[in-house]
Design an enzyme around this catalytic site. Structure first.
Site, mmCIF file in Angstrom:
data_model
loop_
_atom_site.group_PDB
_atom_site.id
_atom_site.type_symbol
_atom_site.label_atom_id
_atom_site.label_comp_id
_atom_site.label_asym_id
_atom_site.label_seq_id
_atom_site.Cartn_x
_atom_site.Cartn_y
_atom_site.Cartn_z
ATOM 1 C CG ASN A 1 -0.208 -0.046 2.505
ATOM 2 O OD1 ASN A 1 0.475 0.906 2.859
ATOM 3 N ND2 ASN A 1 -0.297 -1.163 3.225
ATOM 4 C CE LYS B 1 9.045 -11.370 -14.376
ATOM 5 N NZ LYS B 1 9.835 -10.704 -15.398
ATOM 6 N N PRO C 1 -2.320 -12.311 10.686
ATOM 7 C CG PRO C 1 -0.342 -12.759 11.846
ATOM 8 C CD PRO C 1 -0.976 -12.853 10.493
ATOM 9 C CB ILE D 1 0.473 -7.031 14.770
ATOM 10 C CG1 ILE D 1 0.928 -7.808 13.536
ATOM 11 C CG2 ILE D 1 1.629 -6.822 15.738
ATOM 12 C CD1 ILE D 1 1.842 -7.044 12.598
HETATM 13 O O1 PMT Z 1 3.078 6.124 6.471
HETATM 14 P P1 PMT Z 1 2.397 7.435 6.104
HETATM 15 O O2 PMT Z 1 2.448 7.701 4.615
HETATM 16 O O3 PMT Z 1 2.901 8.578 6.918
HETATM 17 O O4 PMT Z 1 0.861 7.249 6.429
HETATM 18 C C1 PMT Z 1 0.459 7.072 7.759
HETATM 19 C C2 PMT Z 1 -0.762 6.163 7.887
HETATM 20 C C3 PMT Z 1 -1.948 6.784 7.157
HETATM 21 C C4 PMT Z 1 -0.464 4.788 7.274
HETATM 22 C C5 PMT Z 1 -1.059 6.023 9.410
HETATM 23 O O5 PMT Z 1 -1.344 7.289 9.936
HETATM 24 C C6 PMT Z 1 -2.244 5.091 9.674
HETATM 25 O O6 PMT Z 1 -3.380 5.508 9.723
HETATM 26 N N1 PMT Z 1 -1.951 3.765 9.885
HETATM 27 C C7 PMT Z 1 -2.999 2.757 10.105
HETATM 28 C C8 PMT Z 1 -3.583 2.347 8.795
HETATM 29 C C9 PMT Z 1 -4.869 1.507 8.956
HETATM 30 O O7 PMT Z 1 -5.891 1.935 8.607
HETATM 31 O O8 PMT Z 1 -4.711 0.427 9.550
HETATM 32 P P2 PMT Z 1 -5.904 -0.683 9.799
HETATM 33 O O9 PMT Z 1 -7.223 -0.086 9.871
HETATM 34 O O10 PMT Z 1 -5.686 -1.747 8.802
HETATM 35 O O11 PMT Z 1 -5.481 -1.189 11.208
HETATM 36 C C10 PMT Z 1 -5.873 -0.582 12.433
HETATM 37 C C11 PMT Z 1 -4.770 -0.769 13.411
HETATM 38 O O12 PMT Z 1 -4.457 -2.155 13.580
HETATM 39 C C12 PMT Z 1 -3.468 -0.106 13.016
HETATM 40 O O13 PMT Z 1 -2.876 0.390 14.191
HETATM 41 C C13 PMT Z 1 -2.643 -1.236 12.419
HETATM 42 O O14 PMT Z 1 -1.238 -1.016 12.559
HETATM 43 C C14 PMT Z 1 -3.120 -2.436 13.238
HETATM 44 N N2 PMT Z 1 -3.098 -3.705 12.497
HETATM 45 C C15 PMT Z 1 -3.893 -3.895 11.418
HETATM 46 C C16 PMT Z 1 -3.913 -5.113 10.764
HETATM 47 C C17 PMT Z 1 -3.062 -6.139 11.207
HETATM 48 N N3 PMT Z 1 -3.018 -7.313 10.591
HETATM 49 N N4 PMT Z 1 -2.262 -5.918 12.256
HETATM 50 C C18 PMT Z 1 -2.277 -4.732 12.914
HETATM 51 O O15 PMT Z 1 -1.531 -4.532 13.871
#
Ligand code: PMT
Length: 400
Positions: free
Chosen positions: A209, A288, A305, A307
Site C-alpha cells: 500500500n 517469476k 494475524p 498484530i
Molecule cells: O506512512 P504514512 O504515509 O505517513 O501514512 C500514515 C498512515 C496513514 C499509514 C497512518 O497514519 C495510519 O493511519 N496507519 C494505520 C492504517 C490503517 O488503517 O490500519 P488498519 O485499519 O488496517 O489497522 C488498524 C490498526 O491495527 C493499526 O494500528 C494497524 O497497525 C493495526 N493492524 C492492522 C492489521 C493487522 N493485521 N495488524 C495490525 O496490527
C-alpha cells in the site's frame, strides 16, 4: 523552526571535523537558534573565525582575555547567555580537560563556568576513542550528566576506519532539538510498527500500500525525544532512522508479527502505525510468474494475524495505541476498531490526509470520546500523541 528562541553557545575545539561545525552553525540558525561561537586557538588552524561570524551573524570569541567583552569575562558572558553549551567537535584533549575541570583556555573555562547543560560531539581517531583514558573520560562525563552525541563509525580523516567520526551536522541538530523536548517517557520502553507491509506473490511482485512510513517515523522520533527507549519494526520504507531508535526492517505482515510478539511483553507501550496488509497470497510462487502461463493466475488470499489485537490480548499488555486510516465515516470506523481490538486509544486520520505527505490531521478516540488535533506537520502531531500516551501511562482514565 524547531529551535526558535533557543540560545546556543557552540564551542569548536581543534580537529579536522571543525570544518563541519560551519555547516552546523548554518543549520542551527536555520532552525531559529541564536548562535554564539567560541573557538579554541587550535580550531582557528582549521576554520577561520570570520566563517563562523558570517554564518552566525554574531562576533566569535577565541581569546578568553577578549577586550571586546564589557566585563572582560568572555567565559562568564558566553555561558550566562546560553540555554545550552554544545562542543562540536570535542577533541580527546578537550574531553580530558573537561573531566578534570581544567580551565586553561576559553572553551575549557567556559565549560567549567557554565550554568547551562553541556552536550559534546566527540571527534577523534578510532584509537584515541578506544583508548582506556578516553573511555574513562566518557564514563565520567556521562556520570556528570553531560550529553554525549555520537561519535559515528566510518572513514576517518587519517585514512583509518572505525568509531570516532563526529556526527553529521544534521544529526547533531536532531539531538539538540530532542534535548529541548520534555521527557515524560524517561525510563519507558516503546515498541512500534510503521510503514506498509509487502506481501509477496512471486520473487518480484507483491501486494502493498502507499504508506510512506513518515507518520510512524515521526511517532518514533517523538517517543525517543520524550526519553523512551524505542524499537521500531517497519515495513519497506526509504526513510532515515530517527536518532537513537532501534530499527528492525521487515517485509511481510507475518515477519512483522513475529518480531513484535518477541518483544511485546517487555514493553510499556505498543503503537501500531503500520498499514499492515489484512491478507497475503496463500501461495508464494518460487519462480517469476510468466505472462505466457495461461490462464491468468488467480491469487488466493489468506488472512494475516492482527498484530495490535494480539498484543492487546497479552496477559499483561503494554499500553496499546492504534491508528486507523479511513476514506469516510472516520469517527464511526475508528471507534469500532478501538473497541474490536480492545485498546484504550486510537488515532484516526483520513487516507487523503495521512498517506504519504509530511502533514496530517489526527483525531484521538478514547473512552472519553474524541479529541481533534489541528492539521500540523507529522512530527508536531506525533509529539501531541506521545504527550497523551505519557498521561495515560500515569492515569489510564485521565480526561483530555
Ligand atoms: O506512512 P504514512 O504515509 O505517513 O501514512 C500514515 C498512515 C496513514 C499509514 C497512518 O497514519 C495510519 O493511519 N496507519 C494505520 C492504517 C490503517 O488503517 O490500519 P488498519 O485499519 O488496517 O489497522 C488498524 C490498526 O491495527 C493499526 O494500528 C494497524 O497497525 C493495526 N493492524 C492492522 C492489521 C493487522 N493485521 N495488524 C495490525 O496490527
Amino acid at each position: 523552526m524547531e529551535l526558535n528562541g533557543k540560545r546556543v553557545t557552540l564551542g569548536v575545539s581543534g580537529g579536522i571535523a571543525a570544518y563541519k561545525a560551519a555547516e552546523l552553525v548554518r543549520l542551527l540558525v536555520r532552525e531559529g537558534a541564536s548562535v554564539r561561537v567560541a573557538m579554541s586557538e587550535a580550531a582557528t588552524h582549521f576554520v577561520t573565525p570570520t566563517t563562523f561570524q558570517a554564518l552566525s551573524g554574531n562576533p566569535v570569541s577565541v581569546d578568553q582575555w577578549d577586550a571586546g567583552v564589557a566585563n572582560g569575562m568572555a567565559h562568564i558572558q558566553l555561558s550566562r547567555e546560553a540555554d545550552v553549551l554544545l562542543i562540536a567537535p570535542a577533541s580527546a584533549d578537550f574531553l580530558a580537560k573537561a573531566v578534570s575541570g581544567i580551565a586553561d583556555n576559553l572553551l575549557t573555562t567556559l565549560t567549567l563556568a557554565r550554568d547551562c547543560p553541556l552536550l559534546v560531539a566527540p571527534a577523534m581517531n578510532r584509537q584515541m576513542w578506544n583508548n582506556p583514558a578516553t573511555r574513562r573520560n566518557i564514563a565520567t562525563l556521562t556520570g556528570d550528566a553531560v550529553g554525549i552525541l555520537g561519535p559515528a563509525s566510518g572513514e576517518q580523516a587519517c585514512g583509518e576506519s572505525g568509531l570516532g567520526r563526529m556526527l553529521e551536522p544534521e544529526e547533531i541538530v536532531e539531538e539538540l532539538i530532542a534535548h529541548f523536548q520534555p521527557k515524560p517517557l524517561k525510563g519507558r520502553k516503546v515498541l512500534m510498527t510503521a510503514g506498509p507491509t509487502f506481501e509477496a506473490i512471486d520473487p518480484v511482485r507483491g501486494l502493498t500500500n502507499l504508506s510512506s512510513g513518515k507518520m510512524g517515523f515521526a511517532v518514533a522520533r517523538a517517543a525517543r525525544e520524550a526519553g523512551a527507549e524505542v524499537t521500531l519494526v517497519c515495513g519497506p520504507v526509504a526513510l532515515p532512522t530517527p536518532r537513537g531508535v532501534t530499527r528492525i526492517d521487515v517485509c511481510g505482515a507475518l515477519e512483522m508479527h513475529a518480531r513484535v510478539m518477541r518483544l511485546a511483553a517487555t514493553q510499556d507501550v505498543f503503537i501500531g502505525v503500520a498499514a499492515v496488509a489484512d491478507y497475503r497470497p496463500r501461495i508464494v510462487s518460487e519462480q517469476k510468474i510468466k505472462k505466457e502461463d495461461n490462464p491468468p493466475p488467480l491469487i488466493e488470499l489468506v488472512q494475516n494475524p492482527d498484530i495490535l489485537a494480539e498484543v492487546a490480548a497479552l496477559a499483561h499488555p503494554p499500553l496499546c495505541v492504534g491508528f486507523a486510516a479511513e476514506t469516510r465515516n472516520l469517527a464511526e470506523y475508528a471507534e469500532k476498531k478501538r473497541r474490536a481490538k480492545k485498546i484504550p486509544l486510537i488515532a484516526g486520520n483520513l487516507v487523503q490526509d495521512g498517506f504519504g505527505g509530511s502533514a496530517n490531521t489526527l483525531i484521538l478516540f478514547d473512552e472519553h470520546g474524541q479529541q481533534v488535533l489541528e492539521p500540523a506537520p507529522k512530527l508536531a502531531l506525533a509529539r501531541r500523541l506521545i504527550a497523551r500516551v505519557a498521561v495515560l501511562l500515569e492515569n489510564p482514565h485521565a480526561p483530555h
